[in-house]
Write a protein that holds these residues in place. Structure first.
Motif, PDB file in Angstrom:
ATOM      1  N   ALA A   6      11.137 -57.328 -19.733  1.00  0.00           N
ATOM      2  CA  ALA A   6      11.541 -56.062 -19.415  1.00  0.00           C
ATOM      3  C   ALA A   6      11.367 -55.210 -20.679  1.00  0.00           C
ATOM      4  O   ALA A   6      11.051 -53.905 -20.313  1.00  0.00           O
ATOM      5  CB  ALA A   6      13.151 -56.256 -19.298  1.00  0.00           C
ATOM      6  N   ALA A   7      11.204 -55.490 -21.953  1.00  0.00           N
ATOM      7  CA  ALA A   7      10.975 -54.504 -22.983  1.00  0.00           C
ATOM      8  C   ALA A   7      10.523 -55.356 -24.197  1.00  0.00           C
ATOM      9  O   ALA A   7      10.670 -56.531 -24.312  1.00  0.00           O
ATOM     10  CB  ALA A   7      12.193 -53.771 -23.357  1.00  0.00           C
ATOM     11  N   VAL A  30      10.353 -41.410 -21.125  1.00  0.00           N
ATOM     12  CA  VAL A  30      11.462 -41.845 -21.659  1.00  0.00           C
ATOM     13  C   VAL A  30      12.326 -42.659 -20.623  1.00  0.00           C
ATOM     14  O   VAL A  30      12.628 -42.114 -19.536  1.00  0.00           O
ATOM     15  CB  VAL A  30      12.346 -41.037 -22.496  1.00  0.00           C
ATOM     16  N   ARG A  31      12.616 -43.948 -21.149  1.00  0.00           N
ATOM     17  CA  ARG A  31      13.327 -44.552 -20.017  1.00  0.00           C
ATOM     18  C   ARG A  31      15.079 -44.930 -20.623  1.00  0.00           C
ATOM     19  O   ARG A  31      15.750 -45.031 -19.766  1.00  0.00           O
ATOM     20  CB  ARG A  31      12.842 -46.249 -20.137  1.00  0.00           C
ATOM     21  N   ILE A  42      15.154 -46.250 -28.557  1.00  0.00           N
ATOM     22  CA  ILE A  42      14.533 -45.456 -27.596  1.00  0.00           C
ATOM     23  C   ILE A  42      13.685 -46.314 -26.890  1.00  0.00           C
ATOM     24  O   ILE A  42      12.576 -46.927 -27.351  1.00  0.00           O
ATOM     25  CB  ILE A  42      13.619 -44.033 -28.260  1.00  0.00           C
ATOM     26  N   THR A  43      13.532 -46.265 -25.625  1.00  0.00           N
ATOM     27  CA  THR A  43      12.757 -47.201 -24.829  1.00  0.00           C
ATOM     28  C   THR A  43      11.923 -46.006 -23.991  1.00  0.00           C
ATOM     29  O   THR A  43      12.334 -45.229 -23.516  1.00  0.00           O
ATOM     30  CB  THR A  43      13.605 -48.080 -23.810  1.00  0.00           C
ATOM     31  N   VAL A  44      10.654 -46.338 -24.106  1.00  0.00           N
ATOM     32  CA  VAL A  44       9.523 -45.599 -23.375  1.00  0.00           C
ATOM     33  C   VAL A  44       8.689 -46.707 -22.372  1.00  0.00           C
ATOM     34  O   VAL A  44       8.737 -47.814 -22.827  1.00  0.00           O
ATOM     35  CB  VAL A  44       8.701 -44.878 -24.345  1.00  0.00           C
ATOM     36  N   GLY A  45       7.854 -46.014 -21.502  1.00  0.00           N
ATOM     37  CA  GLY A  45       7.145 -46.932 -20.668  1.00  0.00           C
ATOM     38  C   GLY A  45       6.260 -45.922 -19.922  1.00  0.00           C
ATOM     39  O   GLY A  45       6.195 -44.728 -19.987  1.00  0.00           O
ATOM     40  N   ALA A  46       5.196 -46.712 -19.589  1.00  0.00           N
ATOM     41  CA  ALA A  46       3.871 -46.170 -18.708  1.00  0.00           C
ATOM     42  C   ALA A  46       4.387 -45.817 -17.387  1.00  0.00           C
ATOM     43  O   ALA A  46       5.242 -46.609 -16.833  1.00  0.00           O
ATOM     44  CB  ALA A  46       2.861 -47.271 -18.490  1.00  0.00           C
ATOM     45  N   GLN A  49       5.060 -47.844 -13.969  1.00  0.00           N
ATOM     46  CA  GLN A  49       5.466 -49.300 -14.342  1.00  0.00           C
ATOM     47  C   GLN A  49       6.849 -49.424 -14.709  1.00  0.00           C
ATOM     48  O   GLN A  49       7.242 -49.352 -16.043  1.00  0.00           O
ATOM     49  CB  GLN A  49       4.520 -50.111 -15.348  1.00  0.00           C
ATOM     50  N   PRO A  50       7.753 -49.205 -14.113  1.00  0.00           N
ATOM     51  CA  PRO A  50       9.188 -49.062 -14.436  1.00  0.00           C
ATOM     52  C   PRO A  50      10.142 -50.365 -14.980  1.00  0.00           C
ATOM     53  O   PRO A  50      10.998 -49.965 -15.386  1.00  0.00           O
ATOM     54  CB  PRO A  50       9.792 -48.301 -13.079  1.00  0.00           C
TER      55      PRO A  50
END
Length: 149
Positions: A6-7, A30-31, A42-46, A49-50
């Protein structure tokens, strides 16, 4: 049963700077942005690709004694820690796009046994591989059991 990743933690020596790097240079979204017990994560992602994110965690946060925090931040800044592999359909084009945005590359795209790969650093110093899979090479999207057979 484990369903997947997940992370993943990315150690940050400056979260605001790293947030700008991931959103402005890499184009991530930013997720989440949560502060709990005095520590901001801080969670970020492409985009597209959630279900997988990178969580920017301060190298000096709670649970890390001062000596370890100094050592960890030093290793991150030195570029010793690899944070992961980012997939792309066209490594050379992605490389050019990222260079135009000011991303520091340690290795230009080159052919390897598994495909085309370039290596870059984030603003804290973490290393990433930018990889385009080669047919017949190690395919990152295959199930582990398929790779081991």
């Amino acid at each position: 049963m484990i369903k997947g990743l997940a992370a993943a933690t990315v150690w940050s020596t400056d979260q605001e700077r790293d947030l700008r790097f991931f959103t402005e240079k890499l184009g991530f979204e930013v997720r989440g942005d949560v502060t709990e017990n005095g520590t901001r994560r801080i969670t970020v992602g492409a985009r597209g690709q959630p279900d997988v994110g990178l969580t920017l965690v301060p190298a000096y946060g709670p649970g890390i004694d001062p000596e370890s925090a100094r050592a960890l931040a030093g290793l991150v800044r030195k570029g010793v820690l690899g944070a992961g592999v980012l997939r792309t359909d066209d490594c050379r084009s992605a490389y050019e796009w990222l260079v135009e945005r000011g991303v520091e590359f340690l290795q230009e795209p080159r052919e390897g046994p598994h495909g085309t790969e370039a290596v870059f650093r984030d603003e804290s110093g973490n290393r990433y591989s930018l990889a385009e899979e080669r047919t017949g090479g190690l395919v990152l999207s295959r199930e582990w059991s398929e790779v081991c057979d």
